[in-house]
Design an enzyme around this catalytic site. Structure first.
Site, PDB file in Angstrom:
ATOM      1  N   LYS A  22       0.846  -1.208   0.000  1.00  0.00           N
ATOM      2  CA  LYS A  22       0.000   0.000   0.000  1.00  0.00           C
ATOM      3  C   LYS A  22       0.877   1.252   0.000  1.00  0.00           C
ATOM      4  O   LYS A  22       0.670   2.171  -0.799  1.00  0.00           O
ATOM      5  CB  LYS A  22      -0.892   0.023   1.225  1.00  0.00           C
ATOM      6  CG  LYS A  22      -1.578   1.366   1.480  1.00  0.00           C
ATOM      7  CD  LYS A  22      -2.481   1.367   2.697  1.00  0.00           C
ATOM      8  CE  LYS A  22      -1.737   1.613   3.972  1.00  0.00           C
ATOM      9  NZ  LYS A  22      -1.463   3.044   4.294  1.00  0.00           N
ATOM     10  N   ARG A  93      -5.131  10.843   4.015  1.00  0.00           N
ATOM     11  CA  ARG A  93      -4.168  11.935   4.187  1.00  0.00           C
ATOM     12  C   ARG A  93      -2.972  11.815   3.262  1.00  0.00           C
ATOM     13  O   ARG A  93      -2.280  12.777   3.001  1.00  0.00           O
ATOM     14  CB  ARG A  93      -3.770  12.078   5.630  1.00  0.00           C
ATOM     15  CG  ARG A  93      -3.314  10.827   6.329  1.00  0.00           C
ATOM     16  CD  ARG A  93      -2.899  11.117   7.725  1.00  0.00           C
ATOM     17  NE  ARG A  93      -2.147  12.330   7.787  1.00  0.00           N
ATOM     18  CZ  ARG A  93      -0.903  12.463   7.349  1.00  0.00           C
ATOM     19  NH1 ARG A  93      -0.311  11.435   6.788  1.00  0.00           N
ATOM     20  NH2 ARG A  93      -0.259  13.608   7.452  1.00  0.00           N
ATOM     21  N   CYS A 117      -5.264  12.154  12.349  1.00  0.00           N
ATOM     22  CA  CYS A 117      -6.052  10.917  12.306  1.00  0.00           C
ATOM     23  C   CYS A 117      -5.981  10.307  13.699  1.00  0.00           C
ATOM     24  O   CYS A 117      -5.407  10.885  14.619  1.00  0.00           O
ATOM     25  CB  CYS A 117      -5.498   9.973  11.245  1.00  0.00           C
ATOM     26  SG  CYS A 117      -3.932   9.265  11.709  1.00  0.00           S
ATOM     27  N   ARG A 122      -0.283  14.231  12.779  1.00  0.00           N
ATOM     28  CA  ARG A 122       0.227  14.012  11.407  1.00  0.00           C
ATOM     29  C   ARG A 122       0.490  15.335  10.672  1.00  0.00           C
ATOM     30  O   ARG A 122      -0.066  15.615   9.630  1.00  0.00           O
ATOM     31  CB  ARG A 122      -0.761  13.146  10.615  1.00  0.00           C
ATOM     32  CG  ARG A 122      -1.240  11.894  11.291  1.00  0.00           C
ATOM     33  CD  ARG A 122      -0.187  10.824  11.513  1.00  0.00           C
ATOM     34  NE  ARG A 122       0.331  10.240  10.295  1.00  0.00           N
ATOM     35  CZ  ARG A 122      -0.216   9.229   9.650  1.00  0.00           C
ATOM     36  NH1 ARG A 122      -1.342   8.745  10.071  1.00  0.00           N
ATOM     37  NH2 ARG A 122       0.339   8.731   8.579  1.00  0.00           N
ATOM     38  N   ASP A 306       4.384   0.296  12.076  1.00  0.00           N
ATOM     39  CA  ASP A 306       3.190  -0.357  11.516  1.00  0.00           C
ATOM     40  C   ASP A 306       3.063  -1.821  11.934  1.00  0.00           C
ATOM     41  O   ASP A 306       2.072  -2.462  11.608  1.00  0.00           O
ATOM     42  CB  ASP A 306       3.196  -0.258   9.985  1.00  0.00           C
ATOM     43  CG  ASP A 306       3.019   1.179   9.529  1.00  0.00           C
ATOM     44  OD1 ASP A 306       3.288   1.474   8.359  1.00  0.00           O
ATOM     45  OD2 ASP A 306       2.637   2.013  10.362  1.00  0.00           O
ATOM     46  N   ARG A 398      -8.895  -0.319   4.221  1.00  0.00           N
ATOM     47  CA  ARG A 398      -8.019   0.681   3.591  1.00  0.00           C
ATOM     48  C   ARG A 398      -6.664   0.075   3.257  1.00  0.00           C
ATOM     49  O   ARG A 398      -6.010   0.492   2.315  1.00  0.00           O
ATOM     50  CB  ARG A 398      -7.808   1.862   4.546  1.00  0.00           C
ATOM     51  CG  ARG A 398      -9.033   2.696   4.787  1.00  0.00           C
ATOM     52  CD  ARG A 398      -8.687   3.965   5.499  1.00  0.00           C
ATOM     53  NE  ARG A 398      -7.554   4.619   4.858  1.00  0.00           N
ATOM     54  CZ  ARG A 398      -6.901   5.665   5.372  1.00  0.00           C
ATOM     55  NH1 ARG A 398      -7.274   6.163   6.527  1.00  0.00           N
ATOM     56  NH2 ARG A 398      -5.894   6.212   4.745  1.00  0.00           N
TER      57      ARG A 398
END
Ligand code: EPZ
Length: 440
Positions: A22, A93, A117, A122, A306, A398
């Site tokens: 992604k 974003r 977010c 951010r 992540d 997403r």
């Protein structure tokens, strides 16, 4: 809103095909704005963020087509507008990445200020500082970032903080600037390297990507080309954790082990059995609980933020106590409260979660709050006793390509239900907590 219902207790086993990354596909697709000829991008993951990016580029007047074999053909030879509207930017974003290419190629860009977010505020100040260093005039008007310039000029830019999209935005702007740009303290993520590789395929002149100093020599124009998106290292890591915590035996295929050194090191430390090939990684859970590990997130090649939620979840059912420290984002522990509701033993102290492994988690209705937190809750559902209901799974859609199909193929008991289907189900049988004996 769709929900996931997961029944725990089934060890995962089999092969899972890893999709394109992604966080590489988004900047690569957006960088097609730099090209005056058509480009073809393959191995694009099937994600809502990709659909949003396609819609954003189409909104700018670009000819773009996403077919069902995950190939995107883009022709940005003509662009009708340089304004990225609030309606699209508010849902993703990363849309802020259109600033660099539009500014560099057309001398102007207007992008709705990307809001914060769930995981943090951010900010994009480092992006804007880079553009100003190259001669752009940047202002914020009615909630929009407006950047304009006659012609960007190369500059030496020091990033106060390592920023992945900041590095990518500046790299795209520098690709068509006059002269040489040096980005110091650049992000070293594989996704940055993938973007640089694609820009060079289009005729760009970038060297040093993957190191903390990137050199971009501006060229007059960029042409067409073809590019295959690199595998998703975070999707890979997520399935490896799912295999480890369910005590299963899973092989992730079409991936790239070299991008996961920090993650694989931690899995070995957790006493998880790992086997690595050229483009695959196999994990065997050995049918016993992993050992708790300490993790501290930092920019690549250190341990990735992540993967923080997924490892924190593994610690919840591990032997011993593990410390999880988040240094990148200020609010990336929202999965903790949901895991505590499932019986996890976690204590938050500032940016550190102290996780003491328990024998068992219990199913509960939980709510996804951000992309990686929702993946962590899905993994928790795979091991919890009973049926876990995960709400707001638009977060997971997403960034995870058909997650329930891939997990089901590995043997998980998982299904997606719409809000209406769920209402019908609960009208018939109210959610039965495993703790409450229901009298017939
Ligand atoms: C990218 O976000 C990824 N997203 C994130 O993945 C990832 O978690 C993050 O990098 C860190 O690895 C994409 O690539 C689309 P940053 P990005 O700029 O670029 C601060 C996921 O789950 N900062 O590297 O937005 C910032 O607040 C997502 O796939 C500034 O202060 O992150 C943060 O503390 C989540 N000013 C730190 O830098 C700026 O101008 C790192 O942020 C920019 C960033």
């Amino acid at each position: 809103m769709d929900k996931l219902i997961i029944k725990g207790g089934f060890p995962l086993s089999g092969d899972v095909q890893i999709s394109g990354a992604k966080n590489a596909a988004l900047p690569v697709l957006i960088s097609s704005l730099l090209a005056e000829e058509p480009v073809r991008i393959t191995n694009v993951p099937y994600l809502n963020d990709i659909k949003t990016t396609v819609a954003l580029l189409a909104q700018l007047g670009v000819e773009i087509e996403l077919d069902n074999s995950q190939v995107v053909n883009v022709d940005a030879s003509v662009v009708n507008t340089v304004c990225a509207p609030y309606e699209l930017v508010k849902t993703m974003r990363a849309s802020v990445l259109v600033l660099g290419p539009l500014l560099s190629r057309f001398g102007r860009a207007e992008v709705s200020m990307p809001g914060g977010c769930a995981i943090g505020s951010r900010p994009v100040n480092l992006h804007l500082k880079g553009f100003e260093a190259m001669g752009a005039r940047v202002s914020v008007e009615n909630g929009y970032i407006v950047a304009e310039c006659d012609h960007l000029k190369g500059a030496r830019i020091f990033m106060d903080q390592v920023s992945v999209t900041g590095t990518e935005n500046i790299m795209m702007a520098a690709a068509l600037a006059e002269g040489v740009t040096i980005i110091e303290n650049a992000a070293r993520e594989p996704e940055v390297v993938d973007l640089a590789c694609f820009i060079n395929t289009m005729g760009g002149n970038i060297s040093g990507a993957g190191t903390s100093e990137i050199r971009i020599e501006g060229v007059n124009k960029l042409g067409g080309g073809e590019h295959r998106i690199i595998p998703d290292r975070i999707e890979t890591g997520t399935y490896l954790i799912a295999a480890a915590v369910t005590g299963g035996d899973v092989c992730t295929r079409n991936t790239s082990p070299g991008m996961l050194d920090a993650v694989l090191e931690k899995l070995k430390e957790a006493d998880v059995e790992i086997e690595v090939g050229i483009d695959w990684i196999r994990v065997r859970g050995k049918g016993k609980r992993p050992r708790a590990v300490n993790v501290r997130t930092d920019p690549y090649p250190a341990f990735p933020t992540d993967m923080q939620a997924q490892f924190l979840m593994m610690n919840c059912i591990a032997q011993g106590t593990g410390l999880v420290t988040e240094t990148i984002f200020e609010n990336r522990f929202m999965h903790v409260h949901e895991l505590q509701r499932m019986g996890a033993s976690i204590k938050l102290e500032g940016h550190t979660a102290i996780v003491t492994g328990v024998n068992k988690l219990f199913a509960a209705p939980v709510m996804a709050t951000d992309l990686r937190a929702s993946a962590c809750l899905a993994i928790a559902g795979l091991v919890a006793e009973g049926e876990t209901l995960i709400d707001r799974i638009y977060h997971i859609d997403r960034g995870y390509d058909r997650i329930e199909e891939k997990l089901a193929q590995l043997g998980a008991s998982i299904k997606r239900v719409s809000g209406q289907e769920y209402k019908k189900m609960t009208d018939l049988t109210p959610y039965q907590s495993p703790h409450i004996a229901v009298s017939n």
